[in-house]
Design a protein around this motif. Structure first.
Motif, PDB file in Angstrom:
ATOM      1  N   CYS A 222      15.430  -4.228   4.740  1.00 26.58           N
ATOM      2  CA  CYS A 222      14.493  -3.107   5.328  1.00 26.58           C
ATOM      3  C   CYS A 222      13.606  -3.498   6.079  1.00 26.58           C
ATOM      4  O   CYS A 222      13.188  -4.525   6.573  1.00 26.58           O
ATOM      5  CB  CYS A 222      13.675  -2.949   3.789  1.00 26.58           C
ATOM      6  SG  CYS A 222      12.401  -1.797   4.229  1.00 26.58           S
TER       7      CYS A 222
ATOM      8  N   CYS B  39      15.582   1.957   1.643  1.00 24.55           N
ATOM      9  CA  CYS B  39      15.224   1.063   0.583  1.00 24.55           C
ATOM     10  C   CYS B  39      14.229   1.689  -0.485  1.00 24.55           C
ATOM     11  O   CYS B  39      13.851   2.804  -0.471  1.00 24.55           O
ATOM     12  CB  CYS B  39      13.993  -0.046   1.436  1.00 24.55           C
ATOM     13  SG  CYS B  39      13.501  -1.304   0.507  1.00 24.55           S
TER      14      CYS B  39
ATOM     15  N   CYS C 267      11.433   0.996  -0.973  1.00 25.81           N
ATOM     16  CA  CYS C 267      10.146   1.362  -0.505  1.00 25.81           C
ATOM     17  C   CYS C 267       9.925   2.438   0.469  1.00 25.81           C
ATOM     18  O   CYS C 267       9.045   2.868   0.847  1.00 25.81           O
ATOM     19  CB  CYS C 267       9.479   0.036  -0.082  1.00 25.81           C
ATOM     20  SG  CYS C 267      10.104  -0.260   1.811  1.00 25.81           S
TER      21      CYS C 267
ATOM     22  N   CYS D 120       9.750  -3.881   4.629  1.00 20.64           N
ATOM     23  CA  CYS D 120       9.531  -4.885   3.598  1.00 20.64           C
ATOM     24  C   CYS D 120      10.185  -6.143   3.561  1.00 20.64           C
ATOM     25  O   CYS D 120      10.017  -6.970   2.701  1.00 20.64           O
ATOM     26  CB  CYS D 120       9.276  -4.220   2.471  1.00 20.64           C
ATOM     27  SG  CYS D 120      10.650  -3.828   1.396  1.00 20.64           S
TER      28      CYS D 120
ATOM     29  N   GLY E 237      11.523   2.529   3.177  1.00 24.27           N
ATOM     30  CA  GLY E 237      11.814   1.942   4.635  1.00 24.27           C
ATOM     31  C   GLY E 237      13.486   2.232   4.898  1.00 24.27           C
ATOM     32  O   GLY E 237      14.189   2.346   4.169  1.00 24.27           O
TER      33      GLY E 237
HETATM   34 ZN   LIG Z   1      11.592  -1.825   2.049  1.00 25.14          ZN
END
Ligand SMILES: [Zn+2]
Ligand SMILES: *Cc1c(COP(=O)(O)O)cnc(C)c1O
Length: 389
Positions: free
Chosen positions: A10, A26, A28, A13, A30
């Protein structure tokens, strides 16, 4: 089959993901970037082996820096290996060494072919049965063509007012075309729905990692064409930012490999946008870390009509990291530039033509220095925009 691809990571992160199954964003939110075992690659593959290959393989000459796929499984229409043309007439009376990378010579007339070649190849490798993507036009044409070549059904969603030729192309290649009354962001929402309900393989910009790998080959080619060195500056017409991020990734990998001088700074990357849709420029000028959605996006440079780029934050980080900049050009100036380029024998896309006035602005601002090597990246052919002449 040797592959140097090890995993995906990612960009936001650093969380990692295995590369041998389909991956999208990802957790998150990302973007996932393909990671290679570059130290091993550097030990085992001299760059001379690449250079000895001849240009017939197009972008696949860089196979070691792409996911490992047996040659007969590559989905290719002859993409890549485009010319780097000297264009001294615009180079500040010879003070700047100016080049034009002409991506208009790719299959389907734009550099979207690079992303589609590697993206469709990997979608098929990973077992996709249906590929879906939203597009401002050119990506739809490219993915429809490569999907047809691969024998994979493609579903393309695009704005109703996207260039008519790309709508016709998508259908001609046998893909399913869905028109939305809105922008690429609205087309994206429609695709997301089908991805959830029907299990389509999501090939939206940055929602799979391999379109970027295909576009990365642009940077590999530029470096090789300049004798395995990097230019000082690259001007790039920026929409979703795949090309910009691809260039950055390519030069970093080349530097790590030692295929370009490790002490040479990365090229300063310049994001050129249309004044009618310039979220990156606005954020850059405000010193912001992320882009904000651009309301009422409108421009003749259809490829730049991306009001809410998913990779906005990463693009801004790259502009900062490379000491680059961002600037916007209005449609009337783009139109005039297209005519001027054509009179030099270069019928560029409006996106590519926007780079000429951007270059002049940077020269006037002394942002470019005498002796620097500057590359204009023409992303597509003017032939794909018959309505503009
Ligand atoms: Zn991430
Ligand atoms: C898609 C496109 C762009 C923008 O490319 P991104 O990778 O989305 O930034 C520029 N020019 C043309 C001709 C395009 O088709």
């Amino acid at each position: 089959m040797i592959t140097y691809l090890t995993h995906l990571a990612c960009a936001a992160c650093d969380q990692t993901y295995p590369a041998d199954e389909p991956q999208h964003l990802c957790t998150c939110g990302g973007i996932l970037l393909a990671q290679y075992d570059l130290p091993r690659l550097a030990r085992e593959v001299p760059r001379e082996r690449i250079s000895a290959r001849g240009w017939n393989d197009g972008l696949w000459r860089y196979a070691e820096l792409l996911p490992g796929v047996p040659p007969e499984r590559r989905v290719t229409l002859g993409e890549g290996a485009t010319p780097l043309l000297a264009v001294p007439q615009w180079g500040m009376e010879g003070q700047v060494e100016l080049w034009l990378k002409d991506e208009g010579l790719n299959p389907t007339g734009s550099f979207k072919a690079r992303g589609a070649a590697v993206g469709v190849t990997m979608a098929r490798q990973l077992g996709a049965t249906h590929i879906a993507l939203p597009t401002a036009g050119n990506a739809g044409a490219a993915w429809a063509a490569y999907g047809a070549r691969a024998g994979l059904p493609v579903i393309v969603a695009m704005p109703r007012d996207a260039p008519a030729i790309t709508q016709h192309e998508v259908q001609l290649y046998g893909a399913r075309l869905h028109l939305v009354d809105g922008l690429i962001s609205d087309a994206g929402a429609w695709v997301a729905q089908g991805v959830r309900s029907d299990g389509w393989y999501d090939a939206s910009t940055f929602k799979e990692p391999y379109r970027l790998e295909g576009k990365k080959t642009l940077g590999l080619e530029i470096a090789e064409q300049l004798g395995w060195t990097m230019p000082d500056v690259i001007l790039y017409p920026t929409g979703g930012g795949v090309g910009l991020i691809g260039l950055w990734k390519a030069f970093q990998e080349l530097r790590t490999l030692g295929w370009v001088p490790a002490d040479q700074p990365l090229p300063r990357l310049v994001a050129v946008q249309a004044a009618g849709c310039a979220p990156v420029v606005r954020a850059w000028e405000a010193g912001a870390d992320a882009t904000a959605f651009w309301e009422g996006a409108a421009t003749i440079a259809a490829g730049l009509r991306v009001p809410g780029p998913l990779a906005g934050a990463l693009m801004l980080r790259i502009l900062r990291e490379t000491n680059g900049t961002a600037l916007a050009i209005d449609d009337a100036t783009i139109h005039t530039a297209m005519q001027e380029c054509a009179r030099a024998g270069l019928w560029l896309s409006p996106e590519g033509a926007a780079l000429l006035p951007a270059l002049r602005t940077l020269i006037a601002q002394d942002w470019l220095h005498p002796g620097e090597r500057v590359v204009l990246l023409n992303t597509g052919s003017g032939l794909v925009y018959p309505d503009l002449v």
